[in-house]
Write an enzyme that holds these catalytic residues in place. Sequence first.
Site, PDB file in Angstrom:
ATOM      1  N   GLN A  69       0.829  -1.197   0.000  1.00 36.06           N
ATOM      2  CA  GLN A  69       0.000   0.000   0.000  1.00 36.06           C
ATOM      3  C   GLN A  69       0.867   1.252   0.000  1.00 36.06           C
ATOM      4  O   GLN A  69       1.951   1.281   0.595  1.00 36.06           O
ATOM      5  CB  GLN A  69      -0.904   0.031   1.234  1.00 36.06           C
ATOM      6  CG  GLN A  69      -1.865   1.216   1.256  1.00 36.06           C
ATOM      7  CD  GLN A  69      -2.229   1.664   2.658  1.00 36.06           C
ATOM      8  OE1 GLN A  69      -1.496   1.411   3.614  1.00 36.06           O
ATOM      9  NE2 GLN A  69      -3.371   2.308   2.798  1.00 36.06           N
TER      10      GLN A  69
ATOM     11  N   TYR B 225       0.325   5.527   0.785  1.00 32.56           N
ATOM     12  CA  TYR B 225      -0.392   6.781   0.983  1.00 32.56           C
ATOM     13  C   TYR B 225       0.416   7.857   0.270  1.00 32.56           C
ATOM     14  O   TYR B 225       1.629   7.713   0.085  1.00 32.56           O
ATOM     15  CB  TYR B 225      -0.526   7.116   2.465  1.00 32.56           C
ATOM     16  CG  TYR B 225      -1.608   6.347   3.189  1.00 32.56           C
ATOM     17  CD1 TYR B 225      -2.931   6.416   2.757  1.00 32.56           C
ATOM     18  CD2 TYR B 225      -1.313   5.566   4.304  1.00 32.56           C
ATOM     19  CE1 TYR B 225      -3.928   5.719   3.418  1.00 32.56           C
ATOM     20  CE2 TYR B 225      -2.306   4.868   4.974  1.00 32.56           C
ATOM     21  CZ  TYR B 225      -3.607   4.944   4.523  1.00 32.56           C
ATOM     22  OH  TYR B 225      -4.591   4.260   5.171  1.00 32.56           O
TER      23      TYR B 225
ATOM     24  N   HIS C 165     -13.226   2.931   2.798  1.00 26.24           N
ATOM     25  CA  HIS C 165     -12.295   2.828   3.927  1.00 26.24           C
ATOM     26  C   HIS C 165     -12.982   2.209   5.145  1.00 26.24           C
ATOM     27  O   HIS C 165     -12.682   2.548   6.292  1.00 26.24           O
ATOM     28  CB  HIS C 165     -11.724   4.203   4.269  1.00 26.24           C
ATOM     29  CG  HIS C 165     -10.265   4.200   4.602  1.00 26.24           C
ATOM     30  ND1 HIS C 165      -9.287   4.547   3.692  1.00 26.24           N
ATOM     31  CD2 HIS C 165      -9.593   3.889   5.739  1.00 26.24           C
ATOM     32  CE1 HIS C 165      -8.097   4.473   4.260  1.00 26.24           C
ATOM     33  NE2 HIS C 165      -8.254   4.064   5.511  1.00 26.24           N
TER      34      HIS C 165
ATOM     35  N   ASP D  79     -14.048  -3.622  -1.038  1.00 29.23           N
ATOM     36  CA  ASP D  79     -13.917  -3.912   0.383  1.00 29.23           C
ATOM     37  C   ASP D  79     -14.971  -3.123   1.148  1.00 29.23           C
ATOM     38  O   ASP D  79     -15.850  -2.503   0.558  1.00 29.23           O
ATOM     39  CB  ASP D  79     -12.500  -3.624   0.893  1.00 29.23           C
ATOM     40  CG  ASP D  79     -12.127  -2.142   0.923  1.00 29.23           C
ATOM     41  OD1 ASP D  79     -13.015  -1.271   0.823  1.00 29.23           O
ATOM     42  OD2 ASP D  79     -10.916  -1.853   1.044  1.00 29.23           O
TER      43      ASP D  79
ATOM     44  N   GLY E  87     -17.059  -3.718   4.959  1.00 22.59           N
ATOM     45  CA  GLY E  87     -18.269  -4.314   5.500  1.00 22.59           C
ATOM     46  C   GLY E  87     -18.408  -5.807   5.321  1.00 22.59           C
ATOM     47  O   GLY E  87     -19.401  -6.382   5.773  1.00 22.59           O
TER      48      GLY E  87
ATOM     49  N   ARG F 263     -18.211  -9.587   6.021  1.00 25.03           N
ATOM     50  CA  ARG F 263     -18.101 -10.339   7.270  1.00 25.03           C
ATOM     51  C   ARG F 263     -18.382 -11.827   7.099  1.00 25.03           C
ATOM     52  O   ARG F 263     -18.385 -12.558   8.086  1.00 25.03           O
ATOM     53  CB  ARG F 263     -19.083  -9.784   8.321  1.00 25.03           C
ATOM     54  CG  ARG F 263     -18.826  -8.349   8.756  1.00 25.03           C
ATOM     55  CD  ARG F 263     -17.556  -8.237   9.560  1.00 25.03           C
ATOM     56  NE  ARG F 263     -17.325  -6.878  10.003  1.00 25.03           N
ATOM     57  CZ  ARG F 263     -16.698  -5.952   9.292  1.00 25.03           C
ATOM     58  NH1 ARG F 263     -16.224  -6.239   8.080  1.00 25.03           N
ATOM     59  NH2 ARG F 263     -16.526  -4.740   9.760  1.00 25.03           N
TER      60      ARG F 263
ATOM     61  N   ARG G  60     -11.432  -5.693   8.949  1.00 28.04           N
ATOM     62  CA  ARG G  60     -11.645  -5.958  10.376  1.00 28.04           C
ATOM     63  C   ARG G  60     -11.712  -7.440  10.738  1.00 28.04           C
ATOM     64  O   ARG G  60     -11.209  -7.818  11.809  1.00 28.04           O
ATOM     65  CB  ARG G  60     -12.917  -5.233  10.849  1.00 28.04           C
ATOM     66  CG  ARG G  60     -12.770  -3.706  10.894  1.00 28.04           C
ATOM     67  CD  ARG G  60     -14.057  -3.074  11.404  1.00 28.04           C
ATOM     68  NE  ARG G  60     -14.001  -1.622  11.465  1.00 28.04           N
ATOM     69  CZ  ARG G  60     -14.388  -0.802  10.495  1.00 28.04           C
ATOM     70  NH1 ARG G  60     -14.835  -1.312   9.346  1.00 28.04           N
ATOM     71  NH2 ARG G  60     -14.319   0.504  10.643  1.00 28.04           N
TER      72      ARG G  60
END
Length: 381
Positions: free
Chosen positions: A142, A144, A268, A299, A301, A303, A323
Site C-alpha cells: 500500500q 499513501y 475505507h 472492500d 463491511g 463479514r 476488520r
Amino acid sequence: MTTTDTGTPAATPSPPQTPLTVDDIAQWAATELEPEVWDFVCGGAGDESTLQLNRTDLANIRLVPRVLRDVAHPSTHTTLLGTPAAMPVAVAPMAYQRLIHPHGELAVARACKRAGIPFTVSALTSTPIDQLAATGATLWAQLYWFTDRARVGELLTQAEQAGCRAVVLSVDMPRMGRRLRDIRNDFTLPAGLASGADAAGLAAAGTRPGSSIARHTDTIMDAQLNWDDIEWLSRQTVLPVVLKGILDARDAALAAEFGVDAIVVSNHGGRQFDGAPSTIGALPAVLDAVADRCPVLIDSGFRSGLDILRAMALGAGGVLLGRPILYGLVGGERGVELTLSVLREELLDAMTHTGCADLRAAADLASVISEGLLPAPAALT
C-alpha cells in the site's frame, strides 16, 4: 504461550470454542482487547452511519439459487492481479497490527501464505516489509500519498525489492476521518510500535484534538494528490498500480482511462467520510463505467463467505478483508487462520447452495434487493 519477535514471552489467547462465524470471533476479540484498542479497530467516522450502511446493504442482497448444476466439488480458486489465489480474497492494508498482537503483520502474512491469498502491507506497517517478504506470502504494497515525495519513492523501491506483486494507492485519505471514538479516548499508540520513518513522524506536532494518529497523518498526508500524480506513479514503478478508494463511477472511468491496472471500490470501511454510500451499492455503476478495462475489487463491511459471493455475483473480481482479520489476529497466526477457514467454509456452503461449481458461475447468479435498500442500484433486479 507464544513469544514476541524479540524473544520475550507473550500470551496468545485462544477462542473458548471453535468459532462458527466472524461475529463469534469478533465477540471473543472484544473481550480480549483494551476498550480503546477495540474502538480503534471497530470505530468509524462521524456517527458511523456509513459503517453501518455497508453491513445493511450487503445483508439486503439476496441471491437466487440455480439447481441441477453438479456442485459436488466446488472450487473457490481464482486469479487476483495475475496471481493465483485459493479464494477470491486478499487482506486489506491495515496499520499498526502489532497493536493487536505482538507478532502483528508477521502473523497475518504467515496465515495468508498458508491460506494461499495475498496480503497487502500497509504504508503504516508496524513490521518492516523485508521481514514480511521472508514469510513467502504474496505481498501487495500500500501507498499513501505523502507530502515527502522522496518517501513515496522510497516505499516504491522497498516494495519492488521485497518482491511485491502490486502497489495499492489509497486515494481516499487527504486527511484522516474524524473518528469520534478515538478523539474521545485520546487514543495514542504505545511507544515503539511504529516502524521506520513513521516512528519519528508520530512524534511530530499537530493541531487536531484527540487521536495522536490523526495528528500524525495531518503532518504527512498530501491533500494535493491528483490525476497527474497517478501518471507520475505509473512511470516510477514496474509494478501494477491499483487505486483503492473509488466510489464515483466518473472516477472509475477516469482510472480506466489513465490505464491503472485495477481499482478497489472502497469507503475505507466507513472510517473516512461518514455520509458516503455503501461499497456494494456503488459497485454496479462503477463496473458499468469501467466496462472491463481493468479488474474491479471491493472492500468495506464484508463479514462472511456469503458476503463474498454477493460481491462476486454483482461482478466484483475479489474482496479485500479488513476488520475480520484483525479480530482473528487477537489470537495470533492461529486466530487469523481460523477466520480465513470460517470464511472459506461459508463461501463453499453459499456456492453449493446457489449452484456455483466455480466462481465464474457466481457472475451468472441473479440477485434481488430486499425491501429496505434505498435506492436499489439499477443494475440489480
